[in-house]
Design a protein around this motif. Structure first.
Motif, mmCIF file in Angstrom:
data_model
loop_
_atom_site.group_PDB
_atom_site.id
_atom_site.type_symbol
_atom_site.label_atom_id
_atom_site.label_comp_id
_atom_site.label_asym_id
_atom_site.label_seq_id
_atom_site.Cartn_x
_atom_site.Cartn_y
_atom_site.Cartn_z
ATOM 1 N N LEU A 85 -4.938 -3.401 1.299
ATOM 2 C CA LEU A 85 -5.715 -2.267 2.031
ATOM 3 C C LEU A 85 -4.878 -2.190 3.193
ATOM 4 C CD1 LEU A 85 -9.228 -4.181 2.600
ATOM 5 C CD2 LEU A 85 -8.650 -2.255 0.880
ATOM 6 N N LEU A 86 -4.941 -0.617 3.381
ATOM 7 C CA LEU A 86 -4.344 -0.078 4.816
ATOM 8 C C LEU A 86 -5.438 -0.056 5.515
ATOM 9 C CD1 LEU A 86 -1.950 1.389 5.885
ATOM 10 C CD2 LEU A 86 -2.692 3.281 5.077
ATOM 11 N N ILE A 87 -5.153 -0.735 6.656
ATOM 12 C CA ILE A 87 -6.186 -0.889 7.912
ATOM 13 C C ILE A 87 -5.730 -0.345 9.263
ATOM 14 C CG2 ILE A 87 -7.452 -2.592 9.379
ATOM 15 C CD1 ILE A 87 -7.359 -4.477 7.102
ATOM 16 N N ASN B 235 -2.243 12.630 -3.769
ATOM 17 C CA ASN B 235 -1.777 12.435 -5.324
ATOM 18 C C ASN B 235 -0.436 11.947 -5.563
ATOM 19 O OD1 ASN B 235 -4.471 13.114 -6.230
ATOM 20 N ND2 ASN B 235 -3.955 15.005 -6.252
ATOM 21 N N VAL B 236 0.336 11.871 -4.296
ATOM 22 C CA VAL B 236 1.769 11.610 -4.377
ATOM 23 C C VAL B 236 1.782 10.191 -3.960
ATOM 24 C CG1 VAL B 236 4.235 12.195 -3.609
ATOM 25 C CG2 VAL B 236 2.399 13.784 -4.079
ATOM 26 N N THR C 41 -8.597 1.963 4.082
ATOM 27 C CA THR C 41 -8.543 2.571 2.823
ATOM 28 C C THR C 41 -7.644 1.904 1.821
ATOM 29 O OG1 THR C 41 -8.210 4.957 1.775
ATOM 30 C CG2 THR C 41 -6.374 4.117 3.324
ATOM 31 N N HIS C 42 -7.967 2.018 0.506
ATOM 32 C CA HIS C 42 -7.156 1.440 -0.595
ATOM 33 C C HIS C 42 -6.181 2.416 -1.314
ATOM 34 C CE1 HIS C 42 -6.014 -0.623 -3.882
ATOM 35 N NE2 HIS C 42 -6.454 -0.057 -4.770
ATOM 36 N N PRO C 43 -5.227 2.431 -1.003
ATOM 37 C CA PRO C 43 -4.243 3.369 -1.780
ATOM 38 C C PRO C 43 -4.074 2.815 -3.237
ATOM 39 C CG PRO C 43 -2.990 2.472 0.264
ATOM 40 C CD PRO C 43 -4.203 1.721 0.026
ATOM 41 N N SER C 44 -4.225 3.634 -4.212
ATOM 42 C CA SER C 44 -4.896 3.420 -5.623
ATOM 43 C C SER C 44 -3.637 2.650 -6.217
ATOM 44 C CB SER C 44 -5.196 4.761 -6.335
ATOM 45 O OG SER C 44 -4.073 5.658 -6.258
ATOM 46 N N THR C 45 -2.453 2.783 -5.968
ATOM 47 C CA THR C 45 -1.535 2.052 -6.600
ATOM 48 C C THR C 45 -0.734 0.802 -5.983
ATOM 49 O OG1 THR C 45 0.335 3.461 -5.359
ATOM 50 C CG2 THR C 45 -0.470 4.305 -7.695
#
Length: 276
Positions: free
Chosen positions: A164-166, A210-211, A155-159
């Motif tokens: 990428l978090l794998i 969202n945090v 997943t890609h944390p938007s900030t």
């Protein structure tokens, strides 16, 4: 931050609860365990789902079928989109579509694809041992990154720029910078604390909140961990009676001022109150 015990947050089984939602109209009869993909244009909202060897797109505004894709040689395992293009991964090949018209083919790659996603101008494909990158505008291959863990999902944390978090099959987490091709951090305390009693292949889903820095992690054992990636703290913890198939936060900007929905293998979902 407060850690909530599973005893305080355990929920009754789906059979004993009154349903939160009741059916209105059936918009599809068969989908697989491939997660559906939500996307929208200026007027309407859509979901695209895998029905095995083809895909269906449904219009959420009208609860109707928007289009049915062509038949593939293999099962669709992952779906993503960018504006009016939908990308589908099957076996070791990715195809981009505009409605039912094929635009580009990406691959084949050396292994079967587990997950695809869009990051900037990149189309990313995750396999057990590699991460593949293309420019999705012209299907030009950019790079292949060798992974140091047996990967399961990403997943890609938007900030987190270019990161990428794998999640690995053994419960390990890594933050990978795709530009430098380096592992930024491997979360030793978080991985050992959350998964010390879980067996391998336990992570099923990761969802960004969202945090800033906060994500939720679900496992095959039904445990849900809301964690701060920067500090490696467990903010909250819940447990349900089946594997966690999906997670979704409400649109609150505070961790403890909203709700978290978790999917189950029973075909139902649980709503967790993050206020207490």
């Amino acid at each position: 931050k407060e850690q909530i015990s599973s005893e305080k947050t355990s929920m009754s089984t789906p059979e004993t609860r009154e349903p939160l939602l009741r059916p209105l109209r059936r918009i599809g009869q068969i989908t697989t365990d491939c997660p559906f993909h939500y996307h929208k244009n200026d007027k309407d909202r859509f979901i695209t789902v895998s029905s095995g060897k083809n895909f269906h797109t449904y219009n959420l505004e009208h609860l109707s079928t928007a289009l049915v894709g062509p038949q593939f040689a293999g099962k669709i395992v992952s779906i993503c989109s960018n504006k009016d293009q939908v990308f589908t991964a099957s076996k070791n090949v990715i195809i981009s579509w505009r409605k039912i018209h094929k635009i580009h083919t990406f691959g084949p790659v050396e292994e079967e694809i587990l997950k695809i996603d869009i990051l900037g101008d990149y189309l990313l494909a995750l396999t057990e041992d590699q991460l593949y990158c293309w420019n999705f505008h012209n299907a030009q291959f950019v790079k292949k990154i060798a992974l140091t863990i047996k990967a399961k999902l990403m997943t890609h944390p938007s900030t987190y720029l270019n990161k990428l978090l794998i999640a690995g099959q053994d419960g390990k987490l890594q933050l990978l910078n795709i530009k430098t091709e380096k592992v930024v951090y491997d979360f030793p305390e978080l991985s050992s604390r959350i998964f010390e009693e879980d067996t391998a292949d336990s992570i099923t889903t990761i969802e960004e909140s969202n945090v800033l820095d906060v994500v939720a992690i679900g496992t095959e054992f039904g445990s849900i961990h809301i964690v701060n990636l920067k500090t490696e703290e467990t903010v909250m913890q819940f447990i349900q009676t089946s594997a966690v198939t999906s997670l979704s936060f409400s649109s609150s900007n505070e961790v403890k001022a909203g709700f978290l929905a978790s999917g189950t293998t029973h075909g139902s979902f649980n709503i967790w109150n993050l206020n207490n």
